[in-house]
Design an enzyme around this catalytic site. Structure first.
Site, PDB file in Angstrom:
ATOM      1  CB  THR A 186      -0.927   0.008   1.231  1.00  0.00           C
ATOM      2  OG1 THR A 186      -1.811  -1.103   1.156  1.00  0.00           O
ATOM      3  CG2 THR A 186      -1.746   1.294   1.307  1.00  0.00           C
ATOM      4  CE1 TYR A 229       1.159  -9.723   2.631  1.00  0.00           C
ATOM      5  CE2 TYR A 229       2.699  -7.998   1.996  1.00  0.00           C
ATOM      6  CZ  TYR A 229       1.434  -8.533   1.969  1.00  0.00           C
ATOM      7  OH  TYR A 229       0.435  -7.886   1.273  1.00  0.00           O
ATOM      8  CE  LYS A 234      -0.577  -7.948   5.069  1.00  0.00           C
ATOM      9  NZ  LYS A 234      -0.056  -6.670   4.532  1.00  0.00           N
TER      10      LYS A 234
END
Length: 309
Positions: A51, A139, A168
């Site tokens: 992001t 992740y 994650k």
């Protein structure tokens, strides 16, 4: 062994603001956005994820964003810094910068061009983990990395890397939240990175929700977490039903584009995404405007009998 995660709850992912004229990183806007996320009640701040357009930053820009965000948070909440880089050396360098500026933990995505072997993955993660004494979050996001780390692989990696304590999971496979916890005997804390699965993840024992949605609708995110973890399941279902169209929209149209467009709608300008990313098209921005207006005018969070404290 029972996990004692350094992060939990709603972990907010800020965008990286760029000046509309020069295209440079806008550190003043970053400080303002970070303050807003903390003041809204976010339980953690996670700069420099996808992001945050970390893949499109120079090393000096990356360092500035890392330092500015952590200095702005100033220990008020936990921080998770995305340190991924194409090379192991680059990832190590970023991990050390994050540690030097006081990050709570680091997050590593296998950001690769060539598909890595299992031995290469182990060496990469182990080398990065050894570079600092910070807890590390693996992740898994096959949609952006092209590498899918299944629960068995994740747990095997964690058994070889002591400070790999968190995962994650963003594959979109809800069964993995519980599978990772069970296969690791609870030693690994699991975090949801797939926005539409937020409630299902909490019900499966996820420690937190990693989300950019908090940039635009923080109280909705916090209310969903409060209801889900407070055993008010009917309330959680109601909140998710209202929030889900927005969550599906931002995922479908890309987080940097949609979050920056939403911030502009809210008169909180963070500039354009960096090329090759392009701003959200006008007609799609209109859909986002309608979704935000509906949530902002919805009475669900105004009911003192049901809303979280």
């Amino acid at each position: 062994m029972t996990a004692n995660p350094p992060l939990s709850g709603v972990i907010a992912y800020p965008v990286t603001p760029f000046d509309r004229g020069s295209g440079d990183v806008d550190l003043a806007a970053l400080r303002q956005l970070t303050d807003e996320l903390v003041d809204a009640g976010s339980h953690g701040i996670a700069p420099l994820g996808s992001t945050g357009e970390n893949a499109y930053l120079s090393e000096s820009e990356w360092d500035a964003v890392c330092e500015t965000t952590l200095q702005t948070v100033a220990g008020r909440v936990s921080t998770l810094v995305g340190v991924s880089h194409w090379s192991t050396d680059g990832t190590v360098r970023r991990a050390r910068v994050a540690a030097r500026h006081g990050a709570t933990a680091i997050m590593v995505l296998p950001q690769v061009y060539w598909k890595l072997t299992e031995a290469e993955l182990v060496r990469h993660f182990a080398t990065v983990a050894a570079a600092t004494d910070l807890p590390m979050m693996l992740y898994n996001n096959p949609g952006t990395s092209g590498t899918d780390l299944n629960p068995q692989t994740v747990v095997a990696l964690a058994r070889q890397i002591p400070n790999l304590t968190m995962v994650k999971e963003s594959s979109g496979d809800a069964a993995r939240f519980r599978a990772i916890r069970e296969l690791s005997d609870g030693a690994l804390s699991v975090y949801n990175g797939s926005n539409p699965l937020a409630l299902e993840a909490f019900r499966s024992g996820a420690a937190g929700w990693c989300t950019a949605a908090a940039c635009l609708v923080p109280q909705w995110c916090l209310e969903l977490h409060a209801a889900a973890t407070g055993e008010r399941q009917e309330r959680a279902d109601t909140v998710l039903a209202e929030l889900l169209p927005f969550l599906e929209f931002i995922v479908a149209h890309g987080l940097p584009r949609t979050i920056k467009a939403g911030l502009e709608i809210q008169a909180r300008d963070t500039g354009r995404p960096r090329a090759p990313l392009q701003p959200l098209p006008d007609e799609v921005t209109g859909e986002l405007r309608s979704l935000l207006a509906r949530l902002e005018s919805h009475p669900i969070l105004d009911d003192p009998a049901t809303a979280s404290a």
